[in-house]
Every structure is written in structure tokens, then in C-alpha cells.
Enzyme design. Structure first.
Site, PDB file in Angstrom:
ATOM      1  N   TYR A  64       7.051  -9.092 -16.855  1.00 11.57           N
ATOM      2  CA  TYR A  64       5.960  -8.159 -16.581  1.00 11.57           C
ATOM      3  C   TYR A  64       6.418  -7.019 -15.686  1.00 11.57           C
ATOM      4  CZ  TYR A  64       5.251 -10.121 -11.872  1.00 11.57           C
ATOM      5  OH  TYR A  64       5.411 -10.503 -10.570  1.00 11.57           O
ATOM      6  N   CYS A  65       5.648  -5.928 -15.742  1.00 14.51           N
ATOM      7  CA  CYS A  65       5.841  -4.771 -14.868  1.00 14.51           C
ATOM      8  C   CYS A  65       4.447  -4.330 -14.425  1.00 14.51           C
ATOM      9  CB  CYS A  65       6.604  -3.654 -15.575  1.00 14.51           C
ATOM     10  SG  CYS A  65       5.733  -2.970 -17.005  1.00 14.51           S
ATOM     11  N   LYS A  66       4.277  -3.084 -14.110  1.00 15.73           N
ATOM     12  CA  LYS A  66       2.969  -2.625 -13.637  1.00 15.73           C
ATOM     13  C   LYS A  66       1.953  -2.523 -14.772  1.00 15.73           C
ATOM     14  CE  LYS A  66       0.765   0.819 -10.702  1.00 15.73           C
ATOM     15  NZ  LYS A  66       0.975   1.936  -9.779  1.00 15.73           N
TER      16      LYS A  66
END
Length: 104
Positions: A64-66
Site C-alpha cells: 500500500y501507499c497513500k
């Protein structure tokens, strides 16, 4: 593979071979992380690739990221390096409703 927030959380909770990877920047990590995430900043370029390539390719990686863009890119890079089970969290940390830890 892109998974919705619900699919990602459900699959993760049932996976004893799961590894969570957070590819955001250190500044973003300070906002909180999904518990037990490994923090490997995708903006490290070649350094990111070196760190990813050291991981066990037989595990299942939940990335995941933002917002979901960088993590999709990370999954693509991982697939090119021989990882077969990578799962991108669509909507990223911004839409995450599960538990959050502060990084140590």
C-alpha cells in the site's frame, strides 16, 4: 492484483504467509502505518529494488501507499523481479479503515 479495501483486509486476515509493505515516504509514515508493515520507500529508486529483491518470493505481499498509485507500481516491479503474489490496496492508506499504528 488490485484488491478493494474490504477484499485486501479479509484476504490479509486469513493469510499466514502475508507480508505487508508500505511504500510511502518517511514523512507519510509518521501519519501512521498499517500494523506490522515493512517500510520500503519506493522513491529510493535502485535502493527500493535492492530491498525488495532480498525478500522471500514465496510469501504473499500486501502493498500500500497513500492512494494506490505507487503501490500498484511497486507490485508491477515486484512481479518483474519474480514475485507471484502481490496485492495492491486500492485507495491506499487514505481510505484505510482498519487498525493503524504509529511507526517505531
Amino acid at each position: 492484483m488490485d484488491l478493494s479495501q474490504i477484499e485486501w483486509a479479509e484476504q490479509l486476515s486469513q493469510d499466514d504467509q502475508a507480508v505487508i509493505i508500505d511504500v510511502r515516504t518517511p514523512e507519510e509514515w509518521s501519519e501512521g502505518i498499517i500494523p506490522n508493515a515493512l517500510m520500503i520507500d519506493i522513491y529510493q529508486g535502485q535502493g527500493f529494488i535492492y530491498k525488495i529483491d532480498e525478500l522471500d518470493k514465496s510469501k504473499n505481499y500486501y502493498v500500500y501507499c497513500k492512494a494506490g498509485g505507487r503501490s500498484a507500481q511497486a507490485c508491477s516491479i515486484m512481479n518483474q523481479l519474480g514475485f507471484t503474489n502481490t496485492y495492491n490496496l486500492m485507495g491506499g492508506f487514505m481510505q484505510w479503515k482498519g487498525d493503524v499504528d504509529l511507526p517505531k
